[in-house]
Design a protein around this motif. Structure first.
Motif, PDB file in Angstrom:
ATOM      1  N   ASN A  75      34.985  74.055  43.632  1.00 52.94           N
ATOM      2  CA  ASN A  75      36.458  74.932  43.070  1.00 52.94           C
ATOM      3  C   ASN A  75      37.699  74.011  43.896  1.00 52.94           C
ATOM      4  O   ASN A  75      38.304  74.120  43.810  1.00 52.94           O
ATOM      5  N   TYR A  76      37.109  73.489  45.534  1.00 55.73           N
ATOM      6  CA  TYR A  76      38.099  72.912  45.990  1.00 55.73           C
ATOM      7  C   TYR A  76      38.832  71.719  46.060  1.00 55.73           C
ATOM      8  O   TYR A  76      40.081  71.010  46.089  1.00 55.73           O
ATOM      9  N   TYR A  77      37.423  71.064  44.614  1.00 57.44           N
ATOM     10  CA  TYR A  77      38.428  69.417  44.768  1.00 57.44           C
ATOM     11  C   TYR A  77      38.203  68.795  43.633  1.00 57.44           C
ATOM     12  O   TYR A  77      37.888  67.741  43.159  1.00 57.44           O
ATOM     13  N   ASN A  78      38.030  70.089  42.515  1.00 52.23           N
ATOM     14  CA  ASN A  78      37.805  70.030  41.194  1.00 52.23           C
ATOM     15  C   ASN A  78      36.269  68.466  40.446  1.00 52.23           C
ATOM     16  O   ASN A  78      36.802  68.036  39.301  1.00 52.23           O
ATOM     17  N   ILE A  79      35.597  69.318  41.215  1.00 43.72           N
ATOM     18  CA  ILE A  79      35.085  68.290  40.497  1.00 43.72           C
ATOM     19  C   ILE A  79      34.175  69.143  39.220  1.00 43.72           C
ATOM     20  O   ILE A  79      33.267  70.113  39.766  1.00 43.72           O
ATOM     21  N   ARG A  80      33.443  68.649  38.538  1.00 41.97           N
ATOM     22  CA  ARG A  80      32.594  69.667  37.104  1.00 41.97           C
ATOM     23  C   ARG A  80      31.498  68.858  37.566  1.00 41.97           C
ATOM     24  O   ARG A  80      30.818  68.328  38.162  1.00 41.97           O
ATOM     25  N   SER A  81      30.559  70.327  37.937  1.00 42.67           N
ATOM     26  CA  SER A  81      29.447  70.623  37.755  1.00 42.67           C
ATOM     27  C   SER A  81      28.396  71.873  37.424  1.00 42.67           C
ATOM     28  O   SER A  81      29.155  72.578  36.981  1.00 42.67           O
ATOM     29  N   SER A  82      27.331  71.538  37.384  1.00 39.39           N
ATOM     30  CA  SER A  82      25.983  72.113  36.398  1.00 39.39           C
ATOM     31  C   SER A  82      24.940  72.600  37.654  1.00 39.39           C
ATOM     32  O   SER A  82      24.679  71.609  38.199  1.00 39.39           O
ATOM     33  N   VAL A  83      24.874  73.399  37.759  1.00 40.03           N
ATOM     34  CA  VAL A  83      23.801  73.915  38.176  1.00 40.03           C
ATOM     35  C   VAL A  83      22.462  74.323  37.592  1.00 40.03           C
ATOM     36  O   VAL A  83      22.615  75.697  36.586  1.00 40.03           O
ATOM     37  N   LEU A  84      21.113  73.557  37.418  1.00 34.92           N
ATOM     38  CA  LEU A  84      19.732  74.161  36.730  1.00 34.92           C
ATOM     39  C   LEU A  84      19.093  75.167  37.607  1.00 34.92           C
ATOM     40  O   LEU A  84      18.628  74.923  38.315  1.00 34.92           O
ATOM     41  N   ARG A  85      19.581  75.878  36.969  1.00 35.62           N
ATOM     42  CA  ARG A  85      17.825  77.038  37.603  1.00 35.62           C
ATOM     43  C   ARG A  85      17.037  77.131  36.843  1.00 35.62           C
ATOM     44  O   ARG A  85      16.812  77.598  35.770  1.00 35.62           O
ATOM     45  N   ILE A  86      16.015  75.863  37.065  1.00 33.97           N
ATOM     46  CA  ILE A  86      14.846  75.789  36.449  1.00 33.97           C
ATOM     47  C   ILE A  86      13.755  76.506  36.649  1.00 33.97           C
ATOM     48  O   ILE A  86      13.085  77.562  38.162  1.00 33.97           O
ATOM     49  N   PHE A  87      12.846  77.338  35.550  1.00 33.67           N
ATOM     50  CA  PHE A  87      11.646  78.207  36.299  1.00 33.67           C
ATOM     51  C   PHE A  87      10.859  77.467  36.614  1.00 33.67           C
ATOM     52  O   PHE A  87      10.617  75.912  36.808  1.00 33.67           O
TER      53      PHE A  87
ATOM     54  N   TYR B 118      23.249  77.841  34.926  1.00 35.04           N
ATOM     55  CA  TYR B 118      22.080  78.277  33.311  1.00 35.04           C
ATOM     56  C   TYR B 118      20.958  77.692  34.121  1.00 35.04           C
ATOM     57  O   TYR B 118      19.723  76.931  34.940  1.00 35.04           O
ATOM     58  N   ASN B 119      20.283  79.247  33.690  1.00 36.64           N
ATOM     59  CA  ASN B 119      18.733  79.367  33.702  1.00 36.64           C
ATOM     60  C   ASN B 119      17.950  79.073  32.685  1.00 36.64           C
ATOM     61  O   ASN B 119      18.705  78.059  31.054  1.00 36.64           O
ATOM     62  N   VAL B 120      17.079  78.067  32.789  1.00 39.25           N
ATOM     63  CA  VAL B 120      16.744  76.591  32.236  1.00 39.25           C
ATOM     64  C   VAL B 120      15.078  77.438  32.083  1.00 39.25           C
ATOM     65  O   VAL B 120      13.781  76.514  33.652  1.00 39.25           O
ATOM     66  N   ALA B 121      14.696  77.917  30.962  1.00 34.05           N
ATOM     67  CA  ALA B 121      12.966  78.294  30.546  1.00 34.05           C
ATOM     68  C   ALA B 121      13.033  78.985  29.231  1.00 34.05           C
ATOM     69  O   ALA B 121      14.023  78.265  28.109  1.00 34.05           O
ATOM     70  N   ASN B 122      11.938  79.798  28.566  1.00 29.84           N
ATOM     71  CA  ASN B 122      12.080  79.810  27.620  1.00 29.84           C
ATOM     72  C   ASN B 122      11.699  80.742  26.825  1.00 29.84           C
ATOM     73  O   ASN B 122      12.375  81.022  26.063  1.00 29.84           O
ATOM     74  N   GLY B 123      12.365  81.709  28.015  1.00 29.23           N
ATOM     75  CA  GLY B 123      13.300  82.997  28.204  1.00 29.23           C
ATOM     76  C   GLY B 123      11.319  84.057  28.131  1.00 29.23           C
ATOM     77  O   GLY B 123      11.839  84.652  26.673  1.00 29.23           O
ATOM     78  N   LYS B 124      10.620  83.963  27.960  1.00 27.61           N
ATOM     79  CA  LYS B 124       8.930  84.134  27.537  1.00 27.61           C
ATOM     80  C   LYS B 124       8.044  84.330  28.772  1.00 27.61           C
ATOM     81  O   LYS B 124       8.439  83.581  29.280  1.00 27.61           O
ATOM     82  N   GLU B 125       7.706  85.523  28.891  1.00 28.62           N
ATOM     83  CA  GLU B 125       6.919  85.888  30.190  1.00 28.62           C
ATOM     84  C   GLU B 125       6.290  86.092  29.888  1.00 28.62           C
ATOM     85  O   GLU B 125       4.892  86.367  29.167  1.00 28.62           O
ATOM     86  N   THR B 126       5.056  85.032  30.370  1.00 27.99           N
ATOM     87  CA  THR B 126       3.574  84.874  30.672  1.00 27.99           C
ATOM     88  C   THR B 126       2.650  85.066  31.810  1.00 27.99           C
ATOM     89  O   THR B 126       3.119  84.324  32.621  1.00 27.99           O
TER      90      THR B 126
ATOM     91  N   LYS C 212       7.311  89.067  39.158  1.00 24.54           N
ATOM     92  CA  LYS C 212       7.031  88.469  37.321  1.00 24.54           C
ATOM     93  C   LYS C 212       8.594  87.853  37.345  1.00 24.54           C
ATOM     94  O   LYS C 212       9.558  88.274  37.782  1.00 24.54           O
ATOM     95  N   TRP C 213       8.897  86.640  36.274  1.00 23.43           N
ATOM     96  CA  TRP C 213      10.068  86.300  35.667  1.00 23.43           C
ATOM     97  C   TRP C 213       9.965  86.453  34.814  1.00 23.43           C
ATOM     98  O   TRP C 213       8.734  85.759  34.224  1.00 23.43           O
ATOM     99  N   ARG C 214      10.897  86.112  33.952  1.00 24.92           N
ATOM    100  CA  ARG C 214      11.864  85.747  32.874  1.00 24.92           C
ATOM    101  C   ARG C 214      12.689  86.015  32.134  1.00 24.92           C
ATOM    102  O   ARG C 214      13.710  86.531  33.135  1.00 24.92           O
ATOM    103  N   ALA C 215      13.151  84.547  32.003  1.00 21.49           N
ATOM    104  CA  ALA C 215      14.830  84.152  31.666  1.00 21.49           C
ATOM    105  C   ALA C 215      15.969  85.016  30.633  1.00 21.49           C
ATOM    106  O   ALA C 215      14.922  84.688  29.597  1.00 21.49           O
ATOM    107  N   ASP C 216      17.020  85.374  30.958  1.00 19.73           N
ATOM    108  CA  ASP C 216      17.207  84.965  30.113  1.00 19.73           C
ATOM    109  C   ASP C 216      18.456  83.329  29.751  1.00 19.73           C
ATOM    110  O   ASP C 216      19.232  83.235  30.273  1.00 19.73           O
ATOM    111  N   ILE C 217      18.195  83.260  28.153  1.00 17.01           N
ATOM    112  CA  ILE C 217      17.734  82.039  28.439  1.00 17.01           C
ATOM    113  C   ILE C 217      19.486  82.151  27.062  1.00 17.01           C
ATOM    114  O   ILE C 217      19.854  80.406  26.743  1.00 17.01           O
TER     115      ILE C 217
END
Length: 320
Positions: free
Chosen positions: A160-172, A245-253, A285-290
């Motif tokens: 936000n402050y230094y205009n660095i393009r960034s992405s966060v991957l929330r890996i399940f 981004y959520n990084v998962a398959n969107g399936k609960e096992t 419990k975890w299941r991601a919206d991908i």
């Protein structure tokens, strides 16, 4: 054209489980690869440069200073909820100060780079509802999750402050051949040890934490790498300099289903029981919206059935 043709890509934690899969895919996409890890890489031939210095070492800063990186993947840091519970200060020191240093070096030396942080679904804790969207309330229940969230906040601030393009991957729940820790590794170790002691028609008895009804959204390391490359190279406007981004398959096992699937092709099916004791820091419990990840082209390539079968075969063929 390959996604990383004539592009310089830096991976921290390059010799780790996910780092190895990511490096292989980046190499296939013609990246000029640079890595940082305390361990030497498995495939030395794919690297243009590699440092085994500490993350905050002068040599690491020189790597940033002397190379105009196009993409920087930050995977280095702790990778265990349980170890973070046992030693939270070490988990903090392995992630948060290096993340701050890297962001500062990017600001100074390669501000045009796309910075990609490998975070974790642990930032969500126990969600209020499923599937979990990226906009869900963040309430981590472990030091590991808290420190990942601190790193995310640093990345967002610098974006936000230094205009660095960034992405966060929330890996399940990432898994796959080569991962020598966590649930499947522990279960397979105990299974193989017990199997060696069996005589006649005895059955292997395995006791696991929890009830077996706890659930996860499993994703194979190959698909984590695929997602990481898609996210780094997708188009982004000036209004989306920071993305999560959520990084998962969107399936609960359930853990029980996964454990049984792991032994589907076993020579001797084990009797798996659960002790009913929840481990500190583990979510229920975890299941991601991908949907956000799918919009940039992500598709599962390794199903849980085929992935666990490959994992079982890989483990049983290990020499030690």
């Amino acid at each position: 054209m390959k996604k990383f043709s004539n592009k310089k890509v830096l991976i921290t934690g390059a010799s780790g489980f996910l780092g190895t899969y990511l490096a292989d895919l980046c190499s296939q996409e013609d990246a000029m690869l640079y890595g940082i890890d305390i361990r030497e890489p498995f495939k030395k031939e794919i690297w243009s440069g590699f440092s085994t210095a500490g993350l905050l070492d002068n040599e690491t800063e020189l790597l940033f200073k002397n190379n105009s990186f196009d993409y920087i993947y930050h995977l280095a840091g702790g990778a265990s909820i349980q170890l973070s519970v046992e030693n939270p200060s070490e988990d903090f020191n392995n992630l948060v100060p290096p993340t701050l240093a890297f962001l500062q070096w990017i600001k100074q030396y390669c501000s045009a780079a796309h910075f990609v942080l490998f975070s974790s679904a642990a930032v969500y804790g126990n969600p209020d509802s499923l599937p979990i969207k990226e906009t869900a309330v963040l309430k981590p229940i472990s030091p590991y999750g808290i420190h990942k969230l601190l790193a995310e906040n640093l990345v967002q601030h610098y974006s936000n402050y230094y205009n660095i393009r960034s992405s966060v991957l929330r890996i399940f729940s990432a898994y796959g051949e080569g991962l020598r820790k966590q649930l499947f590794w522990d279960v397979l170790n105990r299974y193989k040890t017990s199997l060696d002691k069996l005589q006649n028609n005895e059955v292997v008895e395995l006791s696991l934490f929890g009830t077996g009804q706890e659930s996860r959204d499993f994703i194979h390391a190959k698909d984590v790498a695929q997602a990481a490359v898609l996210i780094a190279t997708c188009d982004a406007s000036e209004e989306t300099r920071f993305n999560v981004y959520n990084v998962a398959n969107g399936k609960e096992t359930s853990i029980g289903e996964a454990a049984n699937c792991l032994f589907k092709e076993a020579v001797s099916l084990p009797n798996i029981k659960f002790d009913g004791v929840a481990r500190t820091g583990d979510p229920e419990k975890w299941r991601a919206d991908i949907s956000k990840l799918q919009r940039i082209g992500f598709k599962e390539t390794v199903s849980i059935d085929s992935g666990l079968n490959s994992l079982y075969e890989w483990f049983m063929n290990l020499s030690n």
